[in-house]
Design a protein around this motif. Structure first.
Motif, PDB file in Angstrom:
ATOM      1  N   THR A 235       0.839  -1.193   0.000  1.00  0.00           N
ATOM      2  CA  THR A 235       0.000   0.000   0.000  1.00  0.00           C
ATOM      3  C   THR A 235       0.877   1.246   0.000  1.00  0.00           C
ATOM      4  OG1 THR A 235      -1.662  -1.197   1.277  1.00  0.00           O
ATOM      5  CG2 THR A 235      -1.881   1.196   1.187  1.00  0.00           C
ATOM      6  N   THR A 236       0.431   2.285  -0.684  1.00  0.00           N
ATOM      7  CA  THR A 236       1.198   3.532  -0.738  1.00  0.00           C
ATOM      8  C   THR A 236       0.317   4.715  -0.365  1.00  0.00           C
ATOM      9  OG1 THR A 236       0.697   3.836  -3.101  1.00  0.00           O
ATOM     10  CG2 THR A 236       2.729   2.657  -2.546  1.00  0.00           C
ATOM     11  N   LEU A 237       0.945   5.692   0.250  1.00  0.00           N
ATOM     12  CA  LEU A 237       0.290   6.964   0.542  1.00  0.00           C
ATOM     13  C   LEU A 237       1.253   8.083   0.171  1.00  0.00           C
ATOM     14  CD1 LEU A 237      -1.496   6.605   4.028  1.00  0.00           C
ATOM     15  CD2 LEU A 237      -2.576   7.000   1.808  1.00  0.00           C
ATOM     16  N   TYR A 238       0.725   9.111  -0.465  1.00  0.00           N
ATOM     17  CA  TYR A 238       1.561  10.257  -0.822  1.00  0.00           C
ATOM     18  C   TYR A 238       1.230  11.416   0.103  1.00  0.00           C
ATOM     19  CZ  TYR A 238       4.017  13.799  -3.477  1.00  0.00           C
ATOM     20  OH  TYR A 238       4.882  14.799  -3.840  1.00  0.00           O
ATOM     21  N   GLY A 239       2.256  11.964   0.740  1.00  0.00           N
ATOM     22  CA  GLY A 239       2.055  13.102   1.624  1.00  0.00           C
ATOM     23  C   GLY A 239       3.116  13.141   2.708  1.00  0.00           C
ATOM     24  N   HIS A 240       3.071  14.188   3.500  1.00  0.00           N
ATOM     25  CA  HIS A 240       4.029  14.366   4.596  1.00  0.00           C
ATOM     26  C   HIS A 240       3.625  13.493   5.778  1.00  0.00           C
ATOM     27  CE1 HIS A 240       6.876  16.395   7.238  1.00  0.00           C
ATOM     28  NE2 HIS A 240       5.906  16.509   8.127  1.00  0.00           N
ATOM     29  N   ALA A 241       4.570  12.703   6.271  1.00  0.00           N
ATOM     30  CA  ALA A 241       4.303  11.815   7.403  1.00  0.00           C
ATOM     31  C   ALA A 241       4.709  12.483   8.709  1.00  0.00           C
ATOM     32  CB  ALA A 241       5.067  10.505   7.235  1.00  0.00           C
ATOM     33  N   GLN A 242       3.805  12.444   9.667  1.00  0.00           N
ATOM     34  CA  GLN A 242       4.067  13.007  10.992  1.00  0.00           C
ATOM     35  C   GLN A 242       3.893  11.907  12.034  1.00  0.00           C
ATOM     36  OE1 GLN A 242       1.431  16.201  12.090  1.00  0.00           O
ATOM     37  NE2 GLN A 242       2.189  16.310  14.190  1.00  0.00           N
ATOM     38  N   LEU A 243       4.930  11.670  12.820  1.00  0.00           N
ATOM     39  CA  LEU A 243       4.847  10.648  13.858  1.00  0.00           C
ATOM     40  C   LEU A 243       3.929  11.128  14.978  1.00  0.00           C
ATOM     41  CD1 LEU A 243       8.580   9.514  14.127  1.00  0.00           C
ATOM     42  CD2 LEU A 243       6.675   8.178  13.225  1.00  0.00           C
ATOM     43  N   LEU A 244       2.959  10.292  15.325  1.00  0.00           N
ATOM     44  CA  LEU A 244       2.040  10.615  16.413  1.00  0.00           C
ATOM     45  C   LEU A 244       2.370   9.837  17.678  1.00  0.00           C
ATOM     46  CD1 LEU A 244      -1.353  10.624  14.456  1.00  0.00           C
ATOM     47  CD2 LEU A 244       0.104  12.584  15.033  1.00  0.00           C
ATOM     48  N   GLY A 245       3.225   8.856  17.532  1.00  0.00           N
ATOM     49  CA  GLY A 245       3.590   8.015  18.668  1.00  0.00           C
ATOM     50  C   GLY A 245       4.432   6.861  18.181  1.00  0.00           C
ATOM     51  N   GLU A 246       4.650   5.892  19.046  1.00  0.00           N
ATOM     52  CA  GLU A 246       5.512   4.760  18.709  1.00  0.00           C
ATOM     53  C   GLU A 246       4.943   3.905  17.589  1.00  0.00           C
ATOM     54  OE1 GLU A 246       7.712   1.020  21.037  1.00  0.00           O
ATOM     55  OE2 GLU A 246       6.454   2.454  22.132  1.00  0.00           O
ATOM     56  N   HIS A 247       3.621   3.926  17.433  1.00  0.00           N
ATOM     57  CA  HIS A 247       2.988   3.059  16.438  1.00  0.00           C
ATOM     58  C   HIS A 247       2.015   3.803  15.523  1.00  0.00           C
ATOM     59  CE1 HIS A 247       4.558  -0.543  18.432  1.00  0.00           C
ATOM     60  NE2 HIS A 247       4.182  -0.006  19.584  1.00  0.00           N
ATOM     61  N   ALA A 248       2.030   5.126  15.538  1.00  0.00           N
ATOM     62  CA  ALA A 248       1.031   5.873  14.773  1.00  0.00           C
ATOM     63  C   ALA A 248       1.676   6.973  13.927  1.00  0.00           C
ATOM     64  CB  ALA A 248      -0.007   6.483  15.710  1.00  0.00           C
ATOM     65  N   VAL A 249       1.125   7.140  12.735  1.00  0.00           N
ATOM     66  CA  VAL A 249       1.609   8.143  11.792  1.00  0.00           C
ATOM     67  C   VAL A 249       0.411   8.864  11.189  1.00  0.00           C
ATOM     68  CG1 VAL A 249       2.811   8.515   9.597  1.00  0.00           C
ATOM     69  CG2 VAL A 249       3.686   6.832  11.215  1.00  0.00           C
ATOM     70  N   LYS A 250       0.569  10.164  11.000  1.00  0.00           N
ATOM     71  CA  LYS A 250      -0.453  10.951  10.322  1.00  0.00           C
ATOM     72  C   LYS A 250       0.080  11.357   8.958  1.00  0.00           C
ATOM     73  CE  LYS A 250      -3.387  15.057  10.792  1.00  0.00           C
ATOM     74  NZ  LYS A 250      -3.743  16.212  11.657  1.00  0.00           N
ATOM     75  N   VAL A 251      -0.689  11.068   7.910  1.00  0.00           N
ATOM     76  CA  VAL A 251      -0.328  11.448   6.547  1.00  0.00           C
ATOM     77  C   VAL A 251      -1.471  12.293   6.000  1.00  0.00           C
ATOM     78  CG1 VAL A 251       0.348  10.668   4.256  1.00  0.00           C
ATOM     79  CG2 VAL A 251       0.926   9.280   6.260  1.00  0.00           C
TER      80      VAL A 251
END
Length: 238
Positions: free
Chosen positions: A109-125
């Motif tokens: 799976t792919t996502l295009y965008g800026h990745a922001q770490l929200l925690g040890e197991h979470a990312v916001k794109v």
């Protein structure tokens, strides 16, 4: 025991060679997501190693023709910059789509965008939050501009590797291997080339005996090395 349910086994941040190696290696065993916010494929194939090698091939062919002059080869080889750049783009133009197609075909799976770490197991794109049991950060490097007035006027190696026209005169700030490689390309293509070094060393990470021997060879190609220069500002001409 509480077992967490994650969206993905691994989230890879960065769609360059490092991130892709991790993604393809894991895809057969788990669900993988790759996040990219620039060109799919990363620096090396888009605006790094591969396009540099394609441009440098013109230098190698020109030098080989010069060495063979009088030994079955006559005339003077000349680099046609727009044609050489078109040759480079014939490869790089298709890299992002080819990379994305390869990932899709592998079930990644792919996502295009800026990745922001929200925690040890979470990312916001973008506006989407995703979770992963593991997160791999493979974002590579970005150019570092000197902290001086006028730094915004400078171009980077990425810009050089996509120039429509080569300037008649060009200066490279820094005496590392990237500057030396690009300087050789520019000089072979006919530009007046200058390398501006912070110290008296050329290619400081390499043995001094070798780099000192290289200096006169570069000078023969028309590359001017300016050692011990402390940059204080950049100003436009005119």
């Amino acid at each position: 025991m509480i077992v967490m349910a994650y969206d993905y086994g691994t989230i890879v941040i960065g769609g360059g060679p490092g991130g892709l190696a991790a993604a393809y290696g894991l895809a057969a065993k788990q669900k993988v997501l790759v996040v990219e916010n620039d060109l799919w494929g990363g620096t090396c194939p888009n605006y790094g190693c591969d396009p540099k090698k394609m441009l440098y091939r013109g230098v190698e062919v020109k030098n080989a023709a010069l060495r063979m002059n009088g030994f079955g080869i006559s005339g003077t080889a000349k680099i046609d910059w727009p044609s050489l750049m078109a040759f480079k783009r014939s490869y790089t133009t298709g890299v992002p789509a080819g990379t994305l197609n390869g990932l899709t075909h592998a079930g990644i799976t792919t996502l295009y965008g800026h990745a922001q770490l929200l925690g040890e197991h979470a990312v916001k794109v973008g506006s989407q939050n995703v979770t992963g049991e593991h997160i791999v950060i493979a974002t590579g490097h970005t150019p570092r501009y000197p902290d001086i007035p006028g730094a915004n006027l400078l171009k980077t190696s990425r810009d050089f590797l996509d120039l429509d026209q080569l300037p008649t005169s060009i200066a490279f700030i820094g005496a590392g291997y990237v500057s030396v490689e690009l300087a050789n390309i520019a000089a072979a293509a006919g530009a007046d080339v200058h390398i501006i070094g912070h110290s008296d060393r050329l290619l400081r990470a390499f043995p001094k005996v070798a780099t000192e021997a290289l200096k006169p060879l570069l000078a023969k190609t028309g590359i001017h090395f300016h050692p011990n220069v402390e940059l204080t500002k950049i100003t436009p001409l005119g």
